[in-house]
Design a protein around this motif. Structure first.
Motif, PDB file in Angstrom:
ATOM      1  N   LEU A 290       0.816  -1.209   0.000  1.00  0.00           N
ATOM      2  CA  LEU A 290       0.000   0.000   0.000  1.00  0.00           C
ATOM      3  C   LEU A 290       0.851   1.260   0.000  1.00  0.00           C
ATOM      4  O   LEU A 290       0.510   2.257  -0.657  1.00  0.00           O
ATOM      5  CB  LEU A 290      -0.932   0.003   1.221  1.00  0.00           C
ATOM      6  CG  LEU A 290      -1.842   1.209   1.396  1.00  0.00           C
ATOM      7  CD1 LEU A 290      -2.820   1.316   0.229  1.00  0.00           C
ATOM      8  CD2 LEU A 290      -2.595   1.140   2.714  1.00  0.00           C
ATOM      9  N   ASP A 291       1.973   1.247   0.710  1.00  0.00           N
ATOM     10  CA  ASP A 291       2.773   2.452   0.898  1.00  0.00           C
ATOM     11  C   ASP A 291       4.029   2.421   0.035  1.00  0.00           C
ATOM     12  O   ASP A 291       4.485   1.366  -0.418  1.00  0.00           O
ATOM     13  CB  ASP A 291       3.169   2.599   2.371  1.00  0.00           C
ATOM     14  CG  ASP A 291       4.021   1.431   2.854  1.00  0.00           C
ATOM     15  OD1 ASP A 291       3.741   0.285   2.442  1.00  0.00           O
ATOM     16  OD2 ASP A 291       4.968   1.655   3.622  1.00  0.00           O
ATOM     17  N   ALA A 341      -3.188   1.519  -4.888  1.00  0.00           N
ATOM     18  CA  ALA A 341      -1.803   1.061  -4.835  1.00  0.00           C
ATOM     19  C   ALA A 341      -1.348   0.494  -6.177  1.00  0.00           C
ATOM     20  O   ALA A 341      -0.176   0.621  -6.547  1.00  0.00           O
ATOM     21  CB  ALA A 341      -1.643   0.018  -3.735  1.00  0.00           C
TER      22      ALA A 341
END
Length: 404
Positions: A290-291, A341
């Motif tokens: 996600l990051d 994402a």
């Protein structure tokens, strides 16, 4: 023996149970169990998504058999299971569905027939690496072990060789699954006799130790006739482990998780259907974060890639009932995270039941559309696969890719 029947995801029902058995059911977590505040000695029970049969035993108490029936027909459950295990070898079995409305009797009969087909040409044999002390030379001499153990003596000889035997991983799995089914409640007498005969044919295979890892086998031309039975055997053994709870209470039986079964079927069926549109699919896709720092991992149920590695389609399967105000919002948030994402304009949520067959939601200020689809599990297998084919077409056309 007390016999309690529940239906998957049905409302709570109250049953009279000894306190020890009620607490055991609550601790097992395969049903929701709690004391009934309005009925002394009563326990409120509600089944979740696990179906099958278990026996609960406590010292000094009469055992309780708990049967959990799936909402969809049992024959359809086994279609989902067979297709998810291997769509290439799956075929609808000839078991009379009308004679079985419970999972365990159907499972036992289906397995017995698959095993009968596997053993029809004889018990499979193979080579097994063997090391032993022998009075004669056989295979190769293990010189290091010979010197370390016998200090220069010539006999016995430490040898290693490949033994041609029926004690193979395949036969060990079949024997263990047969014994497991014979220990379950409510297996029909006729099926039990067939399983006992099959167990005798597999007597030379080494018994498995409960709790140990299952023997590993590899699909090959030699064990092709065994493969349907082997995949069912693994399902039997993974869904039927005993639990020991506080107070010498034991829970033993077979339970099938409909959540995982639906997820496995949808992913495998979509992978097969999407193969006509190019690219490739990853199930329970890894390497998705996600990051930007790649610390927060995500595992989409199905992620389709182009040949150059670009993500094309993302989907998640959800076996849950629709609430009065719609499907859970958390599912939409999860899919929004996947699309963000992966930089995808669309995402797909697939449910086992619900209201409308298709709904779409365009996310404000994001340009992302989240689709919600429903598959009718009560339809015939051909209709269900047809619905998956249509879903695959919608997913592929959304990416601008057309059939090859």
């Amino acid at each position: 023996m007390t016999d309690i029947e529940l239906v998957e995801h049905a409302p709570h029902t109250t049953h009279d149970l000894p306190a020890a058995l009620g607490r055991a059911l609550a601790a097992s977590r395969f049903v929701d169990a709690a004391p009934d505040p309005y009925r002394p000695g009563g326990w409120r029970l509600r089944a979740g998504s696990k179906v099958g049969a278990v026996v609960v035993r406590a010292p000094g108490e009469e055992p309780v058999t708990l049967r959990i029936t799936p909402k969809v027909p049992v024959g359809h459950v086994f279609f989902l299971l067979g297709y998810a295990l291997d769509p290439g070898i799956h075929r609808e079995d000839a078991v009379e569905v009308a004679t079985h409305t419970e999972l365990v009797p159907f499972l036992a009969q289906t397995y017995a027939r698959a095993q009968e087909r596997a053993l029809r040409q004889g018990v499979l044999q193979g080579y097994r690496p063997t090391e032993e002390a022998s009075p004669v030379v056989r295979g190769r001499l293990r010189e290091t072990d010979q010197v370390r153990r016998y200090h220069g003596r010539l006999f016995p000889l430490e040898v290693a060789y490949d033994e041609y035997t029926t004690d193979t991983p395949e036969n060990r799995l079949l024997r263990a699954a047969t014994e497991r089914l014979l220990s379950l409640p409510r297996v029909p007498i006729g099926v039990r006799r067939v399983l006992q005969h099959q167990r005798a044919r597999l007597a030379d295979a080494e018994p498995l130790v409960r709790g140990a890892m299952l023997p590993r086998w590899r699909p090959s031309r030699l064990n092709l006739r065994y493969q349907p039975a082997l995949r069912l055997a693994e399902t039997v053994l993974r869904g039927g482990s005993p639990e020991h709870l506080p107070g010498d209470v034991s829970v033993d039986g077979f339970l099938l998780d409909m959540n995982k079964l639906f997820e496995d079927f949808v992913c495998v069926a979509l992978r097969e259907a999407l193969s006509a549109y190019g690219g490739h699919c990853a199930l329970q896709a890894r390497g998705v974060h996600l990051d930007a720092g790649r610390r927060i991992r995500m595992r989409p149920d199905l992620l389709r890639y182009a040949d150059d590695g670009r993500p094309l389609t993302v989907a998640d399967a959800k076996y849950k009932a629709q609430k009065s105000d719609g499907f859970p919002d958390a599912d939409l948030y999860q899919m929004l995270a996947y699309c963000t994402a992966l930089d995808l304009p669309e995402g797909h949520l697939i449910y086992a039941r619900g209201g409308a067959l298709h709904a779409s939601h365009r996310v404000r200020n994001a340009g992302i559309v989240i689709h919600q689809h429903v598959l009718d599990l009560e339809g015939q297998p051909a209709q269900l696969l047809g619905a998956v084919q249509e879903l695959a077409r919608l997913m592929a056309e959304g990416t601008g890719i057309h059939p090859l």
